[in-house]
Scaffold this motif. Structure first.
Motif, PDB file in Angstrom:
ATOM      1  N   THR A  88      -2.283  15.152  -6.224  1.00  0.00           N
ATOM      2  CA  THR A  88      -1.522  14.327  -7.333  1.00  0.00           C
ATOM      3  C   THR A  88      -1.128  12.995  -6.568  1.00  0.00           C
ATOM      4  O   THR A  88      -0.444  13.233  -5.578  1.00  0.00           O
ATOM      5  N   TYR A  89      -1.645  11.850  -7.190  1.00  0.00           N
ATOM      6  CA  TYR A  89      -1.447  10.622  -6.441  1.00  0.00           C
ATOM      7  C   TYR A  89      -1.170   9.553  -7.338  1.00  0.00           C
ATOM      8  O   TYR A  89      -1.419   9.788  -8.653  1.00  0.00           O
ATOM      9  N   THR A  90      -0.675   8.203  -7.093  1.00  0.00           N
ATOM     10  CA  THR A  90      -0.650   7.245  -7.769  1.00  0.00           C
ATOM     11  C   THR A  90      -1.113   6.171  -6.800  1.00  0.00           C
ATOM     12  O   THR A  90      -1.130   6.044  -5.826  1.00  0.00           O
ATOM     13  N   LEU A  91      -2.084   5.257  -7.613  1.00  0.00           N
ATOM     14  CA  LEU A  91      -2.695   4.177  -7.148  1.00  0.00           C
ATOM     15  C   LEU A  91      -2.170   2.843  -7.857  1.00  0.00           C
ATOM     16  O   LEU A  91      -2.133   2.925  -9.156  1.00  0.00           O
ATOM     17  N   THR A  92      -1.526   2.097  -7.174  1.00  0.00           N
ATOM     18  CA  THR A  92      -0.977   0.807  -7.705  1.00  0.00           C
ATOM     19  C   THR A  92      -1.116  -0.268  -6.692  1.00  0.00           C
ATOM     20  O   THR A  92      -1.341  -0.330  -5.522  1.00  0.00           O
ATOM     21  N   HIS A  93      -0.445  -1.501  -7.369  1.00  0.00           N
ATOM     22  CA  HIS A  93      -0.082  -2.585  -6.726  1.00  0.00           C
ATOM     23  C   HIS A  93       1.590  -2.651  -6.562  1.00  0.00           C
ATOM     24  O   HIS A  93       1.967  -2.381  -7.445  1.00  0.00           O
ATOM     25  N   LYS A  94       2.051  -3.285  -5.499  1.00  0.00           N
ATOM     26  CA  LYS A  94       3.510  -3.667  -5.445  1.00  0.00           C
ATOM     27  C   LYS A  94       3.501  -5.044  -5.506  1.00  0.00           C
ATOM     28  O   LYS A  94       3.261  -5.961  -4.753  1.00  0.00           O
ATOM     29  N   ILE A  95       4.004  -5.348  -6.613  1.00  0.00           N
ATOM     30  CA  ILE A  95       4.343  -6.611  -6.876  1.00  0.00           C
ATOM     31  C   ILE A  95       5.867  -7.163  -6.869  1.00  0.00           C
ATOM     32  O   ILE A  95       6.674  -6.514  -7.706  1.00  0.00           O
ATOM     33  N   LYS A  96       6.285  -8.207  -6.204  1.00  0.00           N
ATOM     34  CA  LYS A  96       7.759  -8.521  -6.037  1.00  0.00           C
ATOM     35  C   LYS A  96       7.891  -9.572  -7.170  1.00  0.00           C
ATOM     36  O   LYS A  96       7.233 -10.432  -7.460  1.00  0.00           O
ATOM     37  N   SER A  97       8.805  -9.112  -8.109  1.00  0.00           N
ATOM     38  CA  SER A  97       9.101  -9.873  -9.168  1.00  0.00           C
ATOM     39  C   SER A  97      10.635 -10.246  -9.087  1.00  0.00           C
ATOM     40  O   SER A  97      11.670  -9.169  -9.286  1.00  0.00           O
ATOM     41  N   GLN A  98      11.249 -11.586  -8.838  1.00  0.00           N
ATOM     42  CA  GLN A  98      12.588 -11.841  -8.448  1.00  0.00           C
ATOM     43  C   GLN A  98      13.071 -10.935  -7.352  1.00  0.00           C
ATOM     44  O   GLN A  98      12.266 -11.003  -6.458  1.00  0.00           O
ATOM     45  N   GLU A  99      13.781 -10.091  -7.502  1.00  0.00           N
ATOM     46  CA  GLU A  99      14.488  -9.223  -6.259  1.00  0.00           C
ATOM     47  C   GLU A  99      13.925  -8.126  -6.217  1.00  0.00           C
ATOM     48  O   GLU A  99      14.541  -7.169  -5.498  1.00  0.00           O
ATOM     49  N   ILE A 100      13.156  -7.459  -7.256  1.00  0.00           N
ATOM     50  CA  ILE A 100      12.840  -6.076  -7.289  1.00  0.00           C
ATOM     51  C   ILE A 100      11.072  -5.817  -7.119  1.00  0.00           C
ATOM     52  O   ILE A 100      10.600  -6.913  -7.299  1.00  0.00           O
ATOM     53  N   ILE A 101      10.689  -4.813  -6.669  1.00  0.00           N
ATOM     54  CA  ILE A 101       9.536  -4.631  -6.500  1.00  0.00           C
ATOM     55  C   ILE A 101       8.782  -3.669  -7.715  1.00  0.00           C
ATOM     56  O   ILE A 101       9.521  -2.637  -8.167  1.00  0.00           O
TER      57      ILE A 101
ATOM     58  N   PRO B 278      -0.596  -1.376 -11.755  1.00  0.00           N
ATOM     59  CA  PRO B 278      -0.683  -0.667 -12.993  1.00  0.00           C
ATOM     60  C   PRO B 278       0.015   0.802 -12.771  1.00  0.00           C
ATOM     61  O   PRO B 278       0.154   1.343 -13.848  1.00  0.00           O
ATOM     62  N   ASP B 279       0.290   1.194 -11.842  1.00  0.00           N
ATOM     63  CA  ASP B 279       0.990   2.625 -11.416  1.00  0.00           C
ATOM     64  C   ASP B 279       0.239   3.715 -12.003  1.00  0.00           C
ATOM     65  O   ASP B 279       0.807   4.440 -13.056  1.00  0.00           O
ATOM     66  N   ILE B 280      -0.805   3.991 -11.643  1.00  0.00           N
ATOM     67  CA  ILE B 280      -1.685   4.970 -12.317  1.00  0.00           C
ATOM     68  C   ILE B 280      -1.551   6.151 -11.668  1.00  0.00           C
ATOM     69  O   ILE B 280      -1.844   6.233 -10.423  1.00  0.00           O
ATOM     70  N   CYS B 281      -0.966   7.210 -12.368  1.00  0.00           N
ATOM     71  CA  CYS B 281      -0.790   8.586 -11.599  1.00  0.00           C
ATOM     72  C   CYS B 281      -1.998   9.520 -12.200  1.00  0.00           C
ATOM     73  O   CYS B 281      -2.431   9.591 -13.373  1.00  0.00           O
ATOM     74  N   PHE B 282      -2.463  10.165 -11.125  1.00  0.00           N
ATOM     75  CA  PHE B 282      -3.596  11.107 -11.419  1.00  0.00           C
ATOM     76  C   PHE B 282      -3.698  12.322 -10.588  1.00  0.00           C
ATOM     77  O   PHE B 282      -3.250  12.388  -9.461  1.00  0.00           O
ATOM     78  N   LYS B 283      -4.574  13.297 -11.284  1.00  0.00           N
ATOM     79  CA  LYS B 283      -4.792  14.719 -10.441  1.00  0.00           C
ATOM     80  C   LYS B 283      -6.115  14.640 -10.076  1.00  0.00           C
ATOM     81  O   LYS B 283      -6.938  14.264 -11.118  1.00  0.00           O
ATOM     82  N   ILE B 284      -6.447  15.153  -8.784  1.00  0.00           N
ATOM     83  CA  ILE B 284      -7.805  15.288  -8.214  1.00  0.00           C
ATOM     84  C   ILE B 284      -8.240  16.842  -8.144  1.00  0.00           C
ATOM     85  O   ILE B 284      -7.166  17.229  -7.667  1.00  0.00           O
ATOM     86  N   TYR B 285      -9.170  17.085  -8.763  1.00  0.00           N
ATOM     87  CA  TYR B 285      -9.623  18.362  -8.570  1.00  0.00           C
ATOM     88  C   TYR B 285     -10.681  18.597  -7.559  1.00  0.00           C
ATOM     89  O   TYR B 285     -11.724  18.247  -7.939  1.00  0.00           O
TER      90      TYR B 285
END
Length: 154
Positions: free
Chosen positions: A70-83, A87-94
C-alpha cells in the motif's frame, strides 16, 4: 493514440460499469506504475523520484507484504508555511495478480461531482472514477518522470 488511450476511452464511454471494465484499468495502472517505478516490488520505505526540471515525485510506503503493498504517490507542494500533498493518491498493489487498485485520492469522497456516471454512482462507478484518474495521472508522470532517479526519501 496509444492502445492504453483507446482502451481508456472504450471503458469510460460504456453506459454500464462492470467489474471487468475496472479490472482492465487495474491491469493498465499496474503496467504503468511498473514502468514508472521499476523497483516497486522491493520498496519498503518512502522513496523520491527526481528528474529535473520537474518537481520531485514522492512514493510513500504504508505497508509492504510479500504479495501486496500500500503506497501513496504524490507531490509535496509548499503553500505558505505548510506542505500539501497533491494529488495524494493512495493505492494498493497486488504484485502476484499484477493489479493496482486506487483506494483514495486526496482523502476526499468525490473527485468530480459532475462526472458522467453521476446517475449511476455505485461502488463500481466510484472505483472506475478513482482508477481512471490514476490512469491519466500515471500517463502524465510517465511523460515527466520516465527514467527518474529513485532513492530513499530523507
Amino acid at each position: 493514440m496509444t492502445n492504453d488511450q483507446i482502451l481508456n476511452k472504450l471503458i469510460y464511454n460504456q453506459k454500464k460499469v462492470t467489474y471487468s471494465n475496472i479490472s482492465d484499468i487495474f491491469e493498465l495502472n499496474f503496467k504503468k506504475i511498473s514502468r514508472l517505478i521499476p523497483l516497486l516490488p522491493s520498496i519498503k520505505d518512502d522513496f523520491v523520484g527526481i528528474k529535473k526540471p520537474s518537481n520531485d515525485l514522492f512514493l510513500l510506503c504504508h505497508n509492504k507484504a510479500p504479495y501486496t503493498g500500500t503506497y501513496t504517490l504524490t507531490h509535496k507542494i509548499k503553500s505558505q508555511e505548510i506542505i500539501i500533498n497533491r494529488p495524494d493518491i493512495c493505492f494498493k498493489i497486488y504484485f502476484d495478480a499484477r493489479l493496482l487498485e486506487v483506494t483514495s485520492i486526496c482523502k476526499e469522497t468525490r473527485i468530480n461531482d459532475s462526472h458522467p456516471l453521476i446517475t449511476d454512482c455505485s461502488d463500481l462507478a466510484f472505483q472506475l472514477e478513482l482508477n481512471l484518474f490514476m490512469l491519466r495521472w500515471l500517463d502524465y508522470c510517465l511523460e515527466r518522470y520516465n527514467g527518474a532517479e529513485w532513492s530513499k526519501s530523507k
